[in-house]
Design a protein around this motif. Sequence first.
Motif, PDB file in Angstrom:
ATOM      1  N   PHE A   8       0.833  -1.206   0.000  1.00 34.17           N
ATOM      2  CA  PHE A   8       0.000   0.000   0.000  1.00 34.17           C
ATOM      3  C   PHE A   8       0.870   1.259   0.000  1.00 34.17           C
ATOM      4  CE2 PHE A   8      -2.016   3.304   2.650  1.00 34.17           C
ATOM      5  CZ  PHE A   8      -3.082   3.622   1.831  1.00 34.17           C
ATOM      6  N   ILE A   9       1.865   1.288   0.849  1.00 42.63           N
ATOM      7  CA  ILE A   9       2.734   2.469   0.959  1.00 42.63           C
ATOM      8  C   ILE A   9       3.566   2.666  -0.295  1.00 42.63           C
ATOM      9  CG2 ILE A   9       4.753   3.369   2.219  1.00 42.63           C
ATOM     10  CD1 ILE A   9       2.112   3.777   3.644  1.00 42.63           C
ATOM     11  N   LEU A  10       3.987   1.584  -0.906  1.00 45.22           N
ATOM     12  CA  LEU A  10       4.870   1.707  -2.059  1.00 45.22           C
ATOM     13  C   LEU A  10       4.127   1.951  -3.369  1.00 45.22           C
ATOM     14  CD1 LEU A  10       7.576  -0.966  -1.237  1.00 45.22           C
ATOM     15  CD2 LEU A  10       7.677   1.515  -0.954  1.00 45.22           C
ATOM     16  N   ARG A  11       2.822   1.994  -3.340  1.00 51.85           N
ATOM     17  CA  ARG A  11       2.083   2.363  -4.547  1.00 51.85           C
ATOM     18  C   ARG A  11       2.429   3.801  -4.912  1.00 51.85           C
ATOM     19  NH1 ARG A  11      -4.037   0.610  -3.232  1.00 51.85           N
ATOM     20  NH2 ARG A  11      -3.630  -1.587  -2.940  1.00 51.85           N
ATOM     21  N   GLY A  12       2.483   4.064  -6.191  1.00 51.95           N
ATOM     22  CA  GLY A  12       2.839   5.406  -6.643  1.00 51.95           C
ATOM     23  C   GLY A  12       1.824   6.453  -6.256  1.00 51.95           C
ATOM     24  N   ASN A  13       0.539   6.104  -6.269  1.00 56.06           N
ATOM     25  CA  ASN A  13      -0.468   7.119  -6.000  1.00 56.06           C
ATOM     26  C   ASN A  13      -0.479   7.540  -4.528  1.00 56.06           C
ATOM     27  OD1 ASN A  13      -1.509   4.702  -5.103  1.00 56.06           O
ATOM     28  ND2 ASN A  13      -3.471   4.909  -6.151  1.00 56.06           N
ATOM     29  N   VAL A  14      -0.084   6.668  -3.609  1.00 62.38           N
ATOM     30  CA  VAL A  14      -0.032   7.050  -2.202  1.00 62.38           C
ATOM     31  C   VAL A  14       1.094   8.067  -1.969  1.00 62.38           C
ATOM     32  CG1 VAL A  14       0.373   6.221   0.147  1.00 62.38           C
ATOM     33  CG2 VAL A  14      -1.043   4.895  -1.409  1.00 62.38           C
ATOM     34  N   ILE A  15       2.234   7.806  -2.567  1.00 65.25           N
ATOM     35  CA  ILE A  15       3.360   8.741  -2.445  1.00 65.25           C
ATOM     36  C   ILE A  15       3.009  10.069  -3.108  1.00 65.25           C
ATOM     37  CG2 ILE A  15       5.802   9.104  -3.007  1.00 65.25           C
ATOM     38  CD1 ILE A  15       5.285   6.885  -0.928  1.00 65.25           C
ATOM     39  N   ASP A  16       2.407  10.013  -4.288  1.00 63.89           N
ATOM     40  CA  ASP A  16       1.998  11.239  -4.979  1.00 63.89           C
ATOM     41  C   ASP A  16       1.009  12.041  -4.144  1.00 63.89           C
ATOM     42  OD1 ASP A  16       3.580  10.490  -7.081  1.00 63.89           O
ATOM     43  OD2 ASP A  16       1.928   9.749  -8.328  1.00 63.89           O
ATOM     44  N   LEU A  17       0.068  11.350  -3.524  1.00 59.47           N
ATOM     45  CA  LEU A  17      -0.912  12.034  -2.688  1.00 59.47           C
ATOM     46  C   LEU A  17      -0.249  12.690  -1.485  1.00 59.47           C
ATOM     47  CD1 LEU A  17      -3.856  12.713  -2.144  1.00 59.47           C
ATOM     48  CD2 LEU A  17      -4.064  10.532  -0.965  1.00 59.47           C
ATOM     49  N   ALA A  18       0.680  12.007  -0.860  1.00 56.08           N
ATOM     50  CA  ALA A  18       1.378  12.579   0.293  1.00 56.08           C
ATOM     51  C   ALA A  18       2.165  13.823  -0.111  1.00 56.08           C
ATOM     52  CB  ALA A  18       2.305  11.539   0.914  1.00 56.08           C
ATOM     53  N   VAL A  19       2.846  13.750  -1.240  1.00 62.73           N
ATOM     54  CA  VAL A  19       3.604  14.912  -1.727  1.00 62.73           C
ATOM     55  C   VAL A  19       2.648  16.055  -2.044  1.00 62.73           C
ATOM     56  CG1 VAL A  19       5.039  15.756  -3.629  1.00 62.73           C
ATOM     57  CG2 VAL A  19       5.549  13.559  -2.552  1.00 62.73           C
ATOM     58  N   ALA A  20       1.514  15.744  -2.662  1.00 60.62           N
ATOM     59  CA  ALA A  20       0.543  16.787  -3.007  1.00 60.62           C
ATOM     60  C   ALA A  20       0.002  17.475  -1.765  1.00 60.62           C
ATOM     61  CB  ALA A  20      -0.600  16.185  -3.816  1.00 60.62           C
ATOM     62  N   VAL A  21      -0.260  16.716  -0.706  1.00 62.55           N
ATOM     63  CA  VAL A  21      -0.774  17.319   0.523  1.00 62.55           C
ATOM     64  C   VAL A  21       0.261  18.250   1.141  1.00 62.55           C
ATOM     65  CG1 VAL A  21      -1.456  16.796   2.900  1.00 62.55           C
ATOM     66  CG2 VAL A  21      -2.435  15.503   1.014  1.00 62.55           C
ATOM     67  N   VAL A  22       1.507  17.820   1.181  1.00 67.23           N
ATOM     68  CA  VAL A  22       2.564  18.661   1.775  1.00 67.23           C
ATOM     69  C   VAL A  22       2.777  19.921   0.953  1.00 67.23           C
ATOM     70  CG1 VAL A  22       5.032  18.738   2.299  1.00 67.23           C
ATOM     71  CG2 VAL A  22       3.695  16.720   2.906  1.00 67.23           C
ATOM     72  N   ILE A  23       2.863  19.776  -0.353  1.00 62.14           N
ATOM     73  CA  ILE A  23       3.064  20.953  -1.206  1.00 62.14           C
ATOM     74  C   ILE A  23       1.838  21.853  -1.157  1.00 62.14           C
ATOM     75  CG2 ILE A  23       3.284  21.679  -3.615  1.00 62.14           C
ATOM     76  CD1 ILE A  23       5.219  19.397  -4.012  1.00 62.14           C
ATOM     77  N   GLY A  24       0.645  21.249  -1.130  1.00 63.70           N
ATOM     78  CA  GLY A  24      -0.572  22.048  -1.040  1.00 63.70           C
ATOM     79  C   GLY A  24      -0.633  22.869   0.227  1.00 63.70           C
ATOM     80  N   ALA A  25      -0.222  22.293   1.344  1.00 65.54           N
ATOM     81  CA  ALA A  25      -0.213  23.040   2.608  1.00 65.54           C
ATOM     82  C   ALA A  25       0.775  24.200   2.555  1.00 65.54           C
ATOM     83  CB  ALA A  25       0.110  22.101   3.762  1.00 65.54           C
ATOM     84  N   ALA A  26       1.962  23.936   2.023  1.00 62.32           N
ATOM     85  CA  ALA A  26       2.957  25.007   1.913  1.00 62.32           C
ATOM     86  C   ALA A  26       2.488  26.086   0.943  1.00 62.32           C
ATOM     87  CB  ALA A  26       4.297  24.429   1.455  1.00 62.32           C
ATOM     88  N   PHE A  27       1.887  25.668  -0.149  1.00 63.35           N
ATOM     89  CA  PHE A  27       1.408  26.619  -1.144  1.00 63.35           C
ATOM     90  C   PHE A  27       0.262  27.453  -0.591  1.00 63.35           C
ATOM     91  CE2 PHE A  27      -0.861  27.748  -5.070  1.00 63.35           C
ATOM     92  CZ  PHE A  27       0.175  28.373  -5.723  1.00 63.35           C
TER      93      PHE A  27
END
Length: 138
Positions: A8-27
């Motif tokens: 589950f963790i190593l799926r690409g979409n989970v990592i992409d979602l985590a990155v999107a949330v972090v960048i979205g918060a900073a943005f």
Amino acid sequence: MIKGFKEFILRGNVIDLAVAVVIGAAFTAIVNAMVQGLINPLIGFLFQVGDLSDLDVTVPTLLGGVSTFQFGAILVAIINFFAVAAIVYFVFVFPMNRWKARAAAKAGVQEKADEPKLPTEQELLVQIRDLLERQPRD
């Protein structure tokens, strides 16, 4: 159980979602700072208040007290939302869609608009009704 979690963790979409949330918060923090430091003072200048969040209306209550409606805070939240949405669209979504369209054109992939349009549910039901009416009755 650990194996399933690892997959589950190593799926690409989970990592992409985590990155999107972090960048979205900073943005969002950057956009909120722009709204608070630039847009709100400009609107506050037009409404003759120091800051847009200071815009409020105080009314007397039925029991002799006062109640304050903070319209400025609501307007600030609405402006922040639309500012974030507009910037995300014009900075991220629109360029990415154009990039994908160019990449698809370069690869020779045709758009789905050339495919025939599927019938609607109502059209299918009409066709089924017509077929049932044509069948001989026993």
